[in-house]
Structure formats: C-alpha cells, structure tokens
Write a protein that holds these residues in place. Structure first.
Motif, PDB file in Angstrom:
ATOM      1  N   ILE A  72      11.298  -3.858   6.468  1.00 26.22           N
ATOM      2  CA  ILE A  72      11.658  -2.444   6.420  1.00 26.22           C
ATOM      3  C   ILE A  72      13.113  -2.366   6.857  1.00 26.22           C
ATOM      4  O   ILE A  72      13.470  -2.822   7.942  1.00 26.22           O
ATOM      5  N   SER A  73      13.962  -1.822   5.999  1.00 25.54           N
ATOM      6  CA  SER A  73      15.386  -1.748   6.319  1.00 25.54           C
ATOM      7  C   SER A  73      15.760  -0.410   6.947  1.00 25.54           C
ATOM      8  O   SER A  73      16.767  -0.320   7.647  1.00 25.54           O
ATOM      9  N   GLN A  74      14.943   0.618   6.693  1.00 25.54           N
ATOM     10  CA  GLN A  74      15.266   1.933   7.241  1.00 25.54           C
ATOM     11  C   GLN A  74      14.024   2.808   7.298  1.00 25.54           C
ATOM     12  O   GLN A  74      13.162   2.739   6.417  1.00 25.54           O
ATOM     13  N   LEU A  75      13.949   3.633   8.342  1.00 25.51           N
ATOM     14  CA  LEU A  75      12.916   4.664   8.486  1.00 25.51           C
ATOM     15  C   LEU A  75      13.618   6.012   8.367  1.00 25.51           C
ATOM     16  O   LEU A  75      14.522   6.305   9.145  1.00 25.51           O
ATOM     17  N   GLU A  76      13.226   6.817   7.389  1.00 27.25           N
ATOM     18  CA  GLU A  76      13.857   8.118   7.192  1.00 27.25           C
ATOM     19  C   GLU A  76      12.826   9.217   7.425  1.00 27.25           C
ATOM     20  O   GLU A  76      11.881   9.347   6.643  1.00 27.25           O
TER      21      GLU A  76
ATOM     22  N   ARG B  47       9.876   8.213   5.128  1.00 29.05           N
ATOM     23  CA  ARG B  47      10.169   7.371   3.965  1.00 29.05           C
ATOM     24  C   ARG B  47      10.505   5.995   4.521  1.00 29.05           C
ATOM     25  O   ARG B  47      11.406   5.852   5.347  1.00 29.05           O
ATOM     26  N   LEU B  48       9.747   4.989   4.085  1.00 25.74           N
ATOM     27  CA  LEU B  48      10.025   3.619   4.484  1.00 25.74           C
ATOM     28  C   LEU B  48      10.873   2.984   3.388  1.00 25.74           C
ATOM     29  O   LEU B  48      10.457   2.936   2.225  1.00 25.74           O
TER      30      LEU B  48
ATOM     31  N   HIS C 299       0.823  -1.207   0.000  1.00 26.76           N
ATOM     32  CA  HIS C 299       0.000   0.000   0.000  1.00 26.76           C
ATOM     33  C   HIS C 299       0.859   1.261   0.000  1.00 26.76           C
ATOM     34  O   HIS C 299       0.433   2.320   0.467  1.00 26.76           O
ATOM     35  N   SER C 300       2.059   1.154  -0.533  1.00 27.13           N
ATOM     36  CA  SER C 300       2.955   2.310  -0.604  1.00 27.13           C
ATOM     37  C   SER C 300       2.278   3.440  -1.376  1.00 27.13           C
ATOM     38  O   SER C 300       1.607   3.193  -2.381  1.00 27.13           O
ATOM     39  N   PRO C 301       2.459   4.685  -0.928  1.00 25.07           N
ATOM     40  CA  PRO C 301       1.855   5.813  -1.643  1.00 25.07           C
ATOM     41  C   PRO C 301       2.623   6.204  -2.903  1.00 25.07           C
ATOM     42  O   PRO C 301       2.256   7.157  -3.577  1.00 25.07           O
ATOM     43  N   SER C 302       3.660   5.470  -3.264  1.00 26.08           N
ATOM     44  CA  SER C 302       4.484   5.814  -4.431  1.00 26.08           C
ATOM     45  C   SER C 302       3.689   5.686  -5.728  1.00 26.08           C
ATOM     46  O   SER C 302       2.737   4.917  -5.821  1.00 26.08           O
ATOM     47  N   ALA C 303       4.126   6.414  -6.738  1.00 26.33           N
ATOM     48  CA  ALA C 303       3.504   6.321  -8.060  1.00 26.33           C
ATOM     49  C   ALA C 303       3.697   4.923  -8.646  1.00 26.33           C
ATOM     50  O   ALA C 303       2.854   4.439  -9.399  1.00 26.33           O
TER      51      ALA C 303
ATOM     52  N   HIS D 179      12.577  -1.008  -2.720  1.00 26.23           N
ATOM     53  CA  HIS D 179      11.550   0.026  -2.851  1.00 26.23           C
ATOM     54  C   HIS D 179      11.734   1.067  -1.746  1.00 26.23           C
ATOM     55  O   HIS D 179      11.800   0.727  -0.577  1.00 26.23           O
ATOM     56  N   ASN D 180      11.819   2.338  -2.146  1.00 27.50           N
ATOM     57  CA  ASN D 180      11.958   3.412  -1.159  1.00 27.50           C
ATOM     58  C   ASN D 180      11.405   4.740  -1.662  1.00 27.50           C
ATOM     59  O   ASN D 180      11.758   5.791  -1.143  1.00 27.50           O
TER      60      ASN D 180
END
Length: 124
Positions: free
Chosen positions: A61-65, A73-74, A36-40, A80-81
């Motif tokens: 999830i490898s990182q939370l920015e 940014r997940l 459900h990522s909000p990415s295009a 995928h990021n």
C-alpha cells in the motif's frame, strides 16, 4: 454501523491494522486487500463477474486517502487505486477474513489446475 477509528500500515510486514469503535482491531495483508478490492475492476458488476487477481504477494500500500467519514481509498504500488473501502466493507473483510481468504486460495488453485491440464493429442 461500526466506524473505523484508526488505520496503521506497516511497510515491512505489509499489514494494515484496522481499529473499529467497538475496540475490534484486525490486521489484514496488502495482498488480501488488493485481491479483495471493492473496485469494479476486481468485483465486476455482479458476483458472476468477479475477477481473479493473481501474483499480488509483494504488493504494498503506497498511500491511504480518507474519503469523507465513511471510507478510505487504498493506493497500491502496482497502480491500482480505484477501490473505495467503506467502513462497512472493511468490517466485512475483517469478520469474514478466514472464509474469504480460503475461497480465494481455492480459486487460485483451481486456476492453476486448469492451466496445467492441457489435453494431449496423440497423432498416430
């Protein structure tokens, strides 16, 4: 508008705890967040262009920015990021989780059914 006050990722269970300023706390799976990522790339440029993301049961999830005071940014371990999860979008995912997940599962099932329904040609 609700603010996220804390994010806590559990690597073993692959769940992200999301805490809001009104004391709502919801845990969402990495798979749900990735699909459900909000990415295009996932959402397209409109509801009719939404992509069906499959086989993300093992994604982590490898990182939370942090992005300012309004989003995160997940970064997922599948590369995928590109999705910025605003607090408003995270709130929607939390409050509509059951219906969104059900709709996603129905789309996955329909996809699998369409793959399995190949017409058979009988040649006399």
């Amino acid at each position: 508008m609700y603010q996220v006050t804390k994010l806590h990722y559990h690597r073993i269970s692959k769940m992200l705890d999301i805490h809001f300023d009104d004391d709502l706390v919801v845990a969402l799976s990495s798979e749900f967040l990735r699909t459900h990522s909000p990415s295009a790339e996932v959402q397209g440029h409109g509801p009719s262009q939404q992509q069906l993301v499959l086989n993300k049961q093992d994604v982590q999830i490898s990182q939370l920015e942090p992005v300012g005071h309004y989003a995160v940014r997940l970064c997922f371990d599948d590369g995928h990021n590109s999705g910025l999860f605003s607090w408003q979008y995270l709130r929607k995912l939390c409050t509509e989780h059951a219906s969104l997940w059900s709709a996603y599962q129905q789309r996955v099932e329909a996809h699998h059914q369409s793959k399995n329904s190949v017409p058979i040609k009988f040649i006399p």
